[in-house]
Write an enzyme that holds these catalytic residues in place. Structure first.
Site, PDB file in Angstrom:
ATOM      1  CG  ASP A  12      -0.208  -0.220   2.441  1.00 43.65           C
ATOM      2  OD1 ASP A  12       0.845  -0.459   2.626  1.00 43.65           O
ATOM      3  OD2 ASP A  12      -0.745   0.307   3.582  1.00 43.65           O
ATOM      4  CG  HIS A 242       7.076  -0.287  10.305  1.00 43.32           C
ATOM      5  ND1 HIS A 242       7.025  -0.823  11.814  1.00 43.32           N
ATOM      6  CD2 HIS A 242       6.582   1.136  10.251  1.00 43.32           C
ATOM      7  CE1 HIS A 242       6.704   0.388  12.504  1.00 43.32           C
ATOM      8  NE2 HIS A 242       6.535   1.288  11.778  1.00 43.32           N
TER       9      HIS A 242
HETATM   10  C1  BDR Z   1       2.647  -0.421   8.735  1.00 39.95           C
HETATM   11  O1  BDR Z   1       1.530   0.370   8.531  1.00 39.95           O
HETATM   12  C2  BDR Z   1       1.951   1.278   7.308  1.00 39.95           C
HETATM   13  O2  BDR Z   1       1.867   2.562   7.768  1.00 39.95           O
HETATM   14  C3  BDR Z   1       3.325   1.064   7.206  1.00 39.95           C
HETATM   15  O3  BDR Z   1       3.448   1.272   5.503  1.00 39.95           O
HETATM   16  C4  BDR Z   1       3.702  -0.367   7.691  1.00 39.95           C
HETATM   17  O4  BDR Z   1       3.064  -1.199   6.701  1.00 39.95           O
HETATM   18  C5  BDR Z   1       3.320  -0.228  10.036  1.00 39.95           C
HETATM   19  O5  BDR Z   1       2.573  -0.336  11.153  1.00 39.95           O
HETATM   20 CA    CA Z   2       2.910  -0.678   4.071  1.00 41.76          CA
END
Ligand code: BDR
Ligand code: CA
Length: 308
Positions: A12, A242
């Site tokens: 995303d 992340h």
């Molecule tokens: C996840 O949430 C999204 O905002 C980031 O892209 C990542 O996949 C982190 O909690």
């Molecule tokens: Ca993400």
């Protein structure tokens, strides 16, 4: 290290998604077979456009399949524009890609690729798990065909980031996450327990941009907005890597230490989106709880420095 990892990233994009996709483009041991898009940080339409744009920028010739617009059961969420900006890349203006998505849904593409690369395909979801749940629901062979599902999401002992209980990707479609964890696929979870240990500072992004002005520079431009969000929530040491951590775990699982947990998801109430031990006899998930953060970060920085 695993060699020749045949990978599909379900994404995303999203600033840390962009970092993860550029990392995959730079990693010689990863063969990127395609991207599937999902709502989350942005709408699915913007996610599809951004996925195409990132592959074109990185010079990767791989297909993008458009995914689900909404969660399995819950009503749609607003995109996370306070974290990733209105168009997903912070302050960087939207750019129109030359190409377009293939004529196949994300779930169909995932099922077909898992069949064609039976026992070899690694799927790395770095957004809400709706496309993966759809693939599991529509093809009974999918969980057997796919080698590993290495997802960024959840939190076992760390607490949440979108609510005190839940991590954002799981919170945005808890029912889909429950389908994935309850399945008999080999599932590995890179959650906040490890990603909160891997931080990237403004100085790190400057180094990436100096080494790789075009793509590193693009990441640095995006990072300003992301770092500002982290500062606003009191995280002074930089932003968490992340999504890159999940992609790195696909090829370098030896840098992470996991526990086998019969994991499930709370789907209702205040704790909706929490990932918990349900001890109900289902297949266990490998929940990564420790990481060699210095090595993961060094890989991230050195690989991105090779991008032109
Ligand atoms: C996840 O949430 C999204 O905002 C980031 O892209 C990542 O996949 C982190 O909690
Ligand atoms: Ca993400």
């Amino acid at each position: 290290m695993a060699d020749n990892v045949k990978l599909i990233i379900d994404t995303d994009p999203g600033i840390d998604d962009a970092m993860a996709i550029f990392y995959a483009a730079a990693a010689p041991e990863i063969e990127l077979l395609g991207l599937t898009s999902i709502f989350g940080n942005v709408t699915v339409e913007t996610a599809t456009r951004n996925a195409l744009r990132l592959l074109e920028a990185a010079g990767v010739d791989a297909p993008v399949a458009a995914g689900e617009k909404t969660p399995l059961v819950l009503p749609p969420f607003e995109p996370s524009s306070h974290v990733h900006g209105d168009e997903g890349f912070g302050d960087i203006p939207a750019a129109t890609p030359k190409g377009r998505a293939i004529d196949e849904t994300a779930a169909d593409f995932l099922c077909r690729m898992a069949r064609e690369h039976k026992g070899e395909l690694v799927v790395c979801p770095i957004g809400p798990l709706t496309n993966i749940a759809k693939a599991i629901q529509q093809d009974p062979e999918f969980t057997k065909n796919v080698a590993r599902i290495v997802l960024m999401g959840g939190s076992y002992r760390e607490g949440g980031n979108i609510t005190p209980h839940a991590e954002a990707n799981i919170y945005h479609d808890p029912h889909a996450a429950e389908v994935v964890f309850a399945s008999d696929a080999r599932v590995e979870m890179i959650g906040l327990d490890v990603t909160h240990r891997i931080l990237c500072s403004a100085e790190d992004f400057t180094a990436i941009a100096e080494a790789a002005p075009k793509l590193g520079g693009m990441l640095q431009d995006m990072s300003h907005f992301y770092l500002k969000f982290y500062l606003s929530v009191g995280k002074l040491g930089g932003c968490s890597l992340h999504d890159p951590a999940a992609v790195i775990a696909c090829s370098h699982p030896e840098l992470f230490t996991g526990e086998d947990v019969t994991l499930g998801v709370t789907c209702e109430g205040e704790a909706s989106g929490a990932t918990v031990d349900v001890s109900d006899g289902r297949s266990s998930t490998c929940v990564y709880m420790a990481v060699d953060a210095a090595k993961v970060k060094a890989l991230f920085l050195t690989r991105l420095a090779t991008l032109n």
